[in-house]
Enzyme design. Structure first.
Site, mmCIF file in Angstrom:
data_model
loop_
_atom_site.group_PDB
_atom_site.id
_atom_site.type_symbol
_atom_site.label_atom_id
_atom_site.label_comp_id
_atom_site.label_asym_id
_atom_site.label_seq_id
_atom_site.Cartn_x
_atom_site.Cartn_y
_atom_site.Cartn_z
ATOM 1 N N GLY B 236 0.828 -1.209 0.000
ATOM 2 C CA GLY B 236 0.000 0.000 0.000
ATOM 3 C C GLY B 236 0.858 1.252 0.000
ATOM 4 N N PHE B 237 1.774 1.314 0.982
ATOM 5 C CA PHE B 237 2.687 2.453 1.116
ATOM 6 C C PHE B 237 1.937 3.771 1.206
ATOM 7 C CE2 PHE B 237 4.630 -0.894 -1.540
ATOM 8 C CZ PHE B 237 5.465 -1.418 -0.568
ATOM 9 N N GLY B 466 1.568 -6.502 4.118
ATOM 10 C CA GLY B 466 2.897 -7.029 3.833
ATOM 11 C C GLY B 466 3.854 -6.787 4.981
ATOM 12 N N THR B 467 3.337 -6.083 5.981
ATOM 13 C CA THR B 467 4.134 -5.650 7.109
ATOM 14 C C THR B 467 4.444 -6.778 8.090
ATOM 15 O OG1 THR B 467 1.981 -4.996 7.930
ATOM 16 C CG2 THR B 467 3.382 -3.259 7.071
ATOM 17 N N ARG B 589 11.560 -1.684 21.310
ATOM 18 C CA ARG B 589 11.675 -3.138 21.284
ATOM 19 C C ARG B 589 11.203 -3.662 19.928
ATOM 20 N NH1 ARG B 589 8.064 -6.668 25.254
ATOM 21 N NH2 ARG B 589 9.122 -8.693 25.183
ATOM 22 N N ILE B 590 11.982 -4.530 19.340
ATOM 23 C CA ILE B 590 11.631 -5.091 18.037
ATOM 24 C C ILE B 590 10.771 -6.334 18.257
ATOM 25 C CG2 ILE B 590 12.580 -6.156 15.953
ATOM 26 C CD1 ILE B 590 13.015 -3.063 16.215
ATOM 27 N N ASN B 592 9.483 -8.588 15.973
ATOM 28 C CA ASN B 592 9.859 -9.783 15.209
ATOM 29 C C ASN B 592 11.102 -9.440 14.397
ATOM 30 O OD1 ASN B 592 10.136 -11.618 12.955
ATOM 31 N ND2 ASN B 592 8.038 -12.319 13.316
ATOM 32 N N GLY B 665 7.551 0.988 9.960
ATOM 33 C CA GLY B 665 7.220 0.896 8.538
ATOM 34 C C GLY B 665 7.784 2.031 7.713
ATOM 35 N N GLU B 666 8.048 3.160 8.360
ATOM 36 C CA GLU B 666 8.420 4.337 7.581
ATOM 37 C C GLU B 666 9.828 4.854 7.845
ATOM 38 O OE1 GLU B 666 4.397 6.700 6.906
ATOM 39 O OE2 GLU B 666 4.318 5.369 8.613
#
Lengths: 157, 700
Positions: B236-237, B466-467, B589-590, B592, B665-666
């Site tokens: 999508g973006f 897709g994230t 914190r990540i 995944n 995401g950005e």
């Protein structure tokens, strides 16, 4: 017009096909095989890649009539219900799948590459897959996936 | 990694995405692929003028064509409610506001019949003069009331003019970024079907509830009469965030053939006129510093474009308000409203173009001050958020710069341009910072059901474009429930699940995840209080809404990053290659490690793409994008991308949300184009201030 061809090992036919219809359209809308994707309709992105008589083609650029009597293999035909192909497994493991829309085309193109060249170099991989556009991944993981698949093949997986 | 995760240990693990097995075999169902009986196919009619009205439309030849079911025009279109959105209120009159705008549609039994018949519709226009020339010296520029995401258009702290006048080192330059198109691989697609006054949309959307809440009022419906189904989305973006007119056109067409599904996917060509895009920007950056290189003035004056029919004001200057320390900071935004399509979100609206300009200017200013660009940034690190006055919940920029410099091998760099050569290649390196706010969106709820066999079903109307949402939300829920990842089944992407915000502003995990944590806690309490700690035979469920974060008023919340790039430029042809890029992020914190790495990487490469490739060229006479396909709108291929080194620092931020995570995401795209431009300058001695950096700009 009526079209008959073999798709993923089965004899298939479609009736009432218009002359302008592409093989991609036939697969997606008439033969219930939506795995091949329509993302540019002009052979730029590779999302619709399939085999036709063993050759990798963009199915959006193949007129339906050209597929008459030919043997087509799509992403749906690379593995059976229960077991993924090593290329498919490698794409998942390497994190090479994100939105997944380019993935079927890349799976078929990678399958084709490894059939021709079991141990491709990085440069050969990048060149072979230069016709498959992806907007999510940044490609690095796709490279990893192909190398992983090549290694799996080498191990007899 | 598919091994079973121990209870409470899912977050952080590099778990492979759960829907991956569907995607690699072509079995994931995207919007256009839902199997419905006897669908009809839509091909739109699009305006070939940019300004005027449809004077006459004759569909008789199209209607006579075999296979054609109906032709939709403004003369027979169902009436829409006036909601004050001229982008979406299509076919209500013959008015045309931009070239490519929908003015009708052919609905037929097959796609090819619809496309062919669309060419048989005869249309006459009354054309008005086209005004599509985007220039900073127009006399009709105006200040919008507010910017996207609610930011103030103009801000001023201190006395910028005074500080600039007295600065020992002064810098003043103008940067431009072009119109860019999102181009997710999956074109925007819908299947619309009406049944007894209710509309079902199989959609490619970044938010099923965003679509519902936009479409329902247009058709005068209560929200619950619009059902939106979107399990898998092919990217999508930003362009599938705010619904565009294609959704309305499909729904209008489906009204003409009530009960029959109408399928409509944009072609790649159409995506360049109706699916949103990033506005072109013109940014004048002024900086002032003392003799030691301490900034005394930061100023970004932005001019950008919007459409006459609907305003969109990108927040291009906002990062200049908080990025570096200065007592005097000013930002302004002016808009040119033109006869063009409506701009919208594209990955990091605001930050992506804004940080290209600011981070290029920081590189230029470091050179003016005779300082290393990494050290120059570090010495201008602010102690608090200068815009809000609040402390940062965490600010890892310096750590990212230091770590990135180490990994990249920055130390010992010769700052002189054109100082390294490898045959015909000029070799240079560049750095740029990155930033992205930690946004949170309201309106979220979730339901979790526990079954007596120890399995949990988690429902929330979230989106995975897709994230990795299918996977990461399962990880968050599993840990909060204290069970293994495999015992949690996620259900998302459908308005039959509880209300959720969409995938936008990198806010998804913060918003949905906080909600899941709350719901999981409620469920555990309920099991404990009402069932003695055991799940009853009939199962048990609990629902919760997203709790308010009390720290929002106490802290400024951002993720940070640093990009290091090596660029090689062919001295004769001007060809630019980027063989390696190192990026380090401080993003809490990540959740995944595998999907996060992909998100960062995809953003970085989209920034690389903005630096070197992407530009939608507008023909100002006719108001359309000339290079409207993948043959001429270039994005990188496999062969364009080199070695990418991605890492993140450990960051414990207890304030952002219960997970301690920040949206990712950005942030990857922010600053990466500037890092490339700075490396190209270092390689060649040529400063390119107009993106993209094409060979012609390097060999003139």
């Amino acid at each position: 017009m009526k079209l008959e061809c073999k798709v993923n090992g089965e004899n298939r036919e479609a009736d009432g096909v218009r002359e302008g219809e592409s093989l991609l359209y036939i697969l997606r809308e008439r033969l219930d095989l939506p795995g091949s994707k329509n993302a540019c309709e002009q052979g730029e992105c590779g999302s619709c890649s399939v085999y036709m008589d063993g050759m990798l083609v963009c199915s959006c650029l193949v007129l339906a009539g050209q597929a008459e009597g030919r043997e087509i293999v799509t992403v749906e035909g690379l593995a059976d219900e229960n077991e993924l192909h090593p290329v498919q497994k490698s794409f998942i493991e390497a994190g090479a799948v994100q939105c997944g829309f380019c993935t079927p085309g890349l799976i078929v193109a990678t399958h084709d590459l490894l059939e021709r060249n079991a141990k491709p170099s990085d440069v050969e991989i990048r060149e072979a897959l230069a016709g498959n556009l992806c907007r999510c991944t940044g490609y690095e993981k796709i490279l990893d996936a192909v190398k992983l698949a090549a290694a799996k093949n080498g191990n007899g997986a | 990694m598919t091994a079973t995760q121990a209870p409470g240990k899912s977050v952080g693990a590099p778990i492979s995405r759960v829907e991956g097995h569907l995607k690699v075999r072509g079995a994931a169902t995207y919007a256009y692929e839902h199997r419905l009986d006897e669908p009809a196919y839509l091909h739109p009619l699009q305006s070939t003028i940019a300004n005027g009205r449809v004077a006459k439309i004759d569909a008789s030849r199209a209607e006579a064509e075999p296979g054609v079911v109906a032709v939709l025009t403004h003369e027979n279109a169902p009436k829409l409610e006036a909601v004050g959105d001229a982008e979406l209120e299509i076919l209500q009159n013959g008015e045309v506001g931009f070239r490519g705008q929908f003015i009708g549609a052919v609905i037929a039994d097959t796609f090819e019949a619809a496309r062919y018949a669309a060419g048989l519709v005869e249309i006459e226009y009354e054309e008005r003069e086209t005004d599509a020339d985007f220039r900073p010296d127009r006399d009709d520029l105006y200040t919008p009331e507010q910017l996207n995401a609610g930011f103030e258009p103009d801000t001023s702290v201190g006395d910028v003019d005074g500080a600039l006048a007295s600065a020992a080192v002064k810098f003043d330059a103008t940067y431009t970024t072009p119109r860019e198109h999102n181009n997710p691989m999956e074109p925007h697609s819908s299947i619309a079907v009406w049944d007894e006054g209710e509309l079902t949309l199989y959609e490619s959307t970044q938010g099923v509830y965003w679509t519902q809440n936009t479409i329902a009022p247009l058709f005068g419906l209560d929200a619950e009469k619009v059902h939106v189904i979107s399990p898998h989305v092919g990217g999508g973006f930003g362009s599938k965030g705010l619904p565009h007119a294609n959704v309305v056109l499909a729904a209008l067409a489906a009204m003409l053939v009530e009960g029959r599904p109408v399928k409509f996917a944009l072609t790649r060509h159409m995506m360049f006129s109706v699916a949103g895009y990033r506005t072109p920007t013109i940014q004048r950056i002024r900086l002032g510093a003392d003799a030691e290189g301490k900034l005394s003035a930061i100023c970004n004056d932005v001019v950008e474009q919007t459409s006459k029919i609907k305003e969109f004001a990108e927040q291009t200057g906002t990062s200049a308000r908080m990025m570096y320390d200065s007592s005097n900071i000013q930002t302004t935004h002016l808009l040119a409203a033109l006869d063009v399509a409506v701009p919208s979100w594209l990955r990091a609206p605001g930050e992506a173009p804004g940080m290209f300009a600011l981070e290029s200017a920081m590189d230029e200013m470091a050179i003016e001050c005779d300082l290393d660009p990494v050290e120059f940034r570090i010495m201008n690190e602010p102690e608090k958020d200068l815009e809000s006055g609040l402390p940062f919940s965490s600010r890892g920029l310096v750590a990212c710069l230091r770590e990135g410099a180490e990994r990249f091998g920055w130390d010992g760099r010769n700052p002189t341009p054109r100082s390294e050569r490898d045959g015909r290649w000029l070799v240079g390196t560049g750095v740029a910072s990155s930033v992205y706010p930690v946004f949170s969106m309201g309106g979220n709820a979730a339901t979790i059901r526990a079954d007596s066999d120890g399995k949990y079903v988690v429902e929330i109307g979230a989106a995975d474009i897709g994230t990795g949402t299918w996977t990461t939300l399962g990880q968050i829920a599993a840990d909060e429930l204290g069970v293994s990842f495999e015992d949690v089944e996620m259900k998302i992407g459908d308005t039959k699940f509880p209300n959720a915000s969409g995938a936008g502003g990198s806010s998804g995990i913060t918003s949905w995840g906080s909600t899941l944590v709350e719901a999981a806690r409620s469920l555990r309490e309920k099991i404990e209080a009402e069932h003695g700690g055991n799940i009853p035979d009939e199962g048990v469920e609990a629902s919760a809404k997203m709790p308010k974060n009390p720290h929002r008023k106490e802290y400024a919340m951002y993720a940070f990053g640093a990009h290091f790039v090596e660029a090689r430029v062919d001295e004769d042809t001007g060809e630019v290659r980027v063989p390696r890029m190192t990026s380090v992020f401080a993003a809490g914190r990540i959740i995944n490690a595998k999907t996060a790495r992909s998100q960062f990487m995809g953003g970085m490469v989209m920034g690389l793409s903005a630096a070197l490739h992407e530009e939608s060229v507008l023909d100002t006479r006719f108001g359309h994008v000339v290079n409207h396909d993948f043959a001429e709108y270039h994005i990188p291929t496999n062969a364009d991308v080199g070695e990418l080194d991605i890492s993140w620092i450990e960051e414990d931020d207890p304030y952002v949300n219960p997970m301690g995570s920040k949206g990712i995401g950005e942030i990857g795209i922010v600053g990466s184009a500037a890092a490339v431009a700075n490396a190209v300058y270092h390689a060649t001695g040529t400063r390119v201030r107009e993106l993209p950096i094409t060979p012609d700009k390097l060999i003139s």
